[in-house]
Write an enzyme that holds these catalytic residues in place. Structure first.
Site, mmCIF file in Angstrom:
data_model
loop_
_atom_site.group_PDB
_atom_site.id
_atom_site.type_symbol
_atom_site.label_atom_id
_atom_site.label_comp_id
_atom_site.label_asym_id
_atom_site.label_seq_id
_atom_site.Cartn_x
_atom_site.Cartn_y
_atom_site.Cartn_z
ATOM 1 N N CYS A 34 9.947 -10.761 -2.789
ATOM 2 C CA CYS A 34 10.589 -9.709 -1.998
ATOM 3 C C CYS A 34 9.743 -9.340 -0.772
ATOM 4 O O CYS A 34 8.635 -8.815 -0.911
ATOM 5 C CB CYS A 34 10.798 -8.490 -2.904
ATOM 6 S SG CYS A 34 11.251 -6.973 -2.053
ATOM 7 N N CYS A 37 8.896 -5.615 -0.421
ATOM 8 C CA CYS A 37 7.916 -5.258 -1.460
ATOM 9 C C CYS A 37 6.504 -5.580 -0.980
ATOM 10 O O CYS A 37 5.568 -4.805 -1.209
ATOM 11 C CB CYS A 37 8.190 -6.016 -2.756
ATOM 12 S SG CYS A 37 9.786 -5.653 -3.507
#
Length: 124
Positions: A34, A37
């Protein structure tokens, strides 16, 4: 625990490290693949240092801990859940600025606010 003091959370230690803690805990649900993230990770590392001793911070890798992600209804990442006294007191979904993260954490630390005002939506 990571080098920054952020706990690696799992189904095995979640209850002890999050739900049974009397103070505030910030939990980051994330995944290695991600992009956002990876962007929010350094901000959380900085904040873990700034708030050391006043709150606990942990990360849940949703690929490794799918049951936890399902239990907390994680549908998008990154998702930050703010816990106080074992209860979810707020949530941020998606990338956020350090300022917005600090505002949510500061609200979590104020004992008299009863956690009112913690957003349950993405940062503005």
């Amino acid at each position: 625990m990571t080098a920054s003091g952020i706990l690696k959370l799992s189904q095995t230690n979640f209850k002890e490290q999050v739900l049974e803690v009397p103070g505030p805990v910030v939990v980051d649900f994330w995944a290695e693949w991600c992009g956002p993230c990876k962007m929010i990770g350094p901000l959380l590392d900085e904040l873990a240092g700034e708030y050391d001793g006043r709150l606990r911070m942990g990360k849940v890798n949703i690929d490794e801990e799918q049951a936890l992600a399902t239990e907390y209804g994680i549908r998008a990442i990154p998702t930050l859940l703010f816990f106080k006294n074992g209860e979810v007191a707020g949530q941020i979904v998606g990338m956020c600025s350090k300022r917005d993260l600090k505002q949510n954490i500061d609200r979590l630390l104020v004992p008299s606010c009863n956690n009112r005002g913690l957003d349950r939506h993405p940062c503005p």
